[in-house]
Design an enzyme around this catalytic site. Structure first.
Site, PDB file in Angstrom:
ATOM      1  N   GLY A  13      -7.039 -18.879  -3.287  1.00 29.14           N
ATOM      2  CA  GLY A  13      -6.165 -19.910  -2.750  1.00 29.14           C
ATOM      3  C   GLY A  13      -5.877 -20.946  -3.808  1.00 29.14           C
ATOM      4  N   THR A  14      -4.724 -21.616  -3.686  1.00 33.91           N
ATOM      5  CA  THR A  14      -4.375 -22.733  -4.565  1.00 33.91           C
ATOM      6  C   THR A  14      -3.676 -22.278  -5.842  1.00 33.91           C
ATOM      7  OG1 THR A  14      -6.226 -24.082  -3.792  1.00 33.91           O
ATOM      8  CG2 THR A  14      -5.252 -24.710  -5.869  1.00 33.91           C
ATOM      9  N   THR A  15      -2.743 -23.109  -6.271  1.00 36.17           N
ATOM     10  CA  THR A  15      -2.155 -22.982  -7.602  1.00 36.17           C
ATOM     11  C   THR A  15      -2.078 -24.372  -8.202  1.00 36.17           C
ATOM     12  OG1 THR A  15      -0.790 -21.088  -6.930  1.00 36.17           O
ATOM     13  CG2 THR A  15      -0.161 -22.241  -8.953  1.00 36.17           C
TER      14      THR A  15
END
Length: 212
Positions: A13-15
């Site tokens: 998850g996440t960028t």
């Protein structure tokens, strides 16, 4: 569950993106938080202000990232009060590296970018073992394979500020198009000799920016 399995789950998850030019550092991050296939939150702040001239992006376990941000913020403030001057961004990254390395047998499950301006723009990455590296551009999170391709294709250290911001936003947006764990708009921190300026882009704003 092994540490490797926990790391794999936490970082799914996440960028986050960091890009440095000759005059500024730009940090950018999406706003989605997930737990497996479930979207837990749509307005998460993944860029944390450490001081008036330094900020950090977070990927991984939220609680671990919050603790580390608080510890670093306190250390920077104490340094400034005691020495009557700013802590360099390199010193802050080194301190955080030592904290992470000391906990390597029961690690903080995080990937961090620390960006700031002391005598010049600085950008560092740190992993959960305390490895620290300085680069011109960096990406973390599950969307990083898509984001880094955009940056590598177009990055130039002589870019002006708006070009730098546009590139960072487009890199994160590219990740959100393919990574289901990233999305819900983009936050941007611009750090230069004047301090930190935050920008917040909703999805419609992002689309207008990347597709003029």
């Amino acid at each position: 569950m092994s540490v490797d399995e926990k790391v794999a789950r936490a970082l799914k998850g996440t960028t986050t993106v960091g890009i440095r030019s000759e005059k500024a550092v730009v940090l950018a991050a999406d706003k989605r938080a997930t737990a497996g296939n479930f979207i837990v939150h749509k307005r998460v702040e993944k860029i944390v202000k450490i001081s008036d001239y330094m900020a950090m992006t977070t990927a991984g376990l939220v609680a671990d990232a919050q603790v580390l941000a608080d510890v670093l913020r306190m250390e920077v403030k104490n340094y400034e009060l005691f020495h009557k001057k700013r802590m360099s961004v390199k010193a802050a990254a080194t301190f955080l590296s030592n904290v992470l390395h000391s906990a390597r047998f029961y690690p903080y499950i995080v990937q961090l970018l620390v960006g700031g301006f002391d005598t010049a723009p600085r950008l560092y990455s740190l992993d959960w073992f305390g490895t620290v590296a300085e680069e011109e551009f960096l990406v973390t999170g599950s969307g990083s394979p898509m984001a880094v391709g955009v940056i590598e294709a177009e990055y130039n250290p002589n870019m002006d500020l708006e070009e730098l911001v546009n590139l960072a936003v487009r890199a994160v947006f590219a990740a959100t198009r393919r990574d289901t764990a990233s999305g819900e708009g983009i936050d941007v921190a611009v750090i230069d000799r004047n301090g930190i300026t935050m920008r917040h882009y909703r999805l419609g704003d992002v689309i207008r920016l990347v597709r003029p």
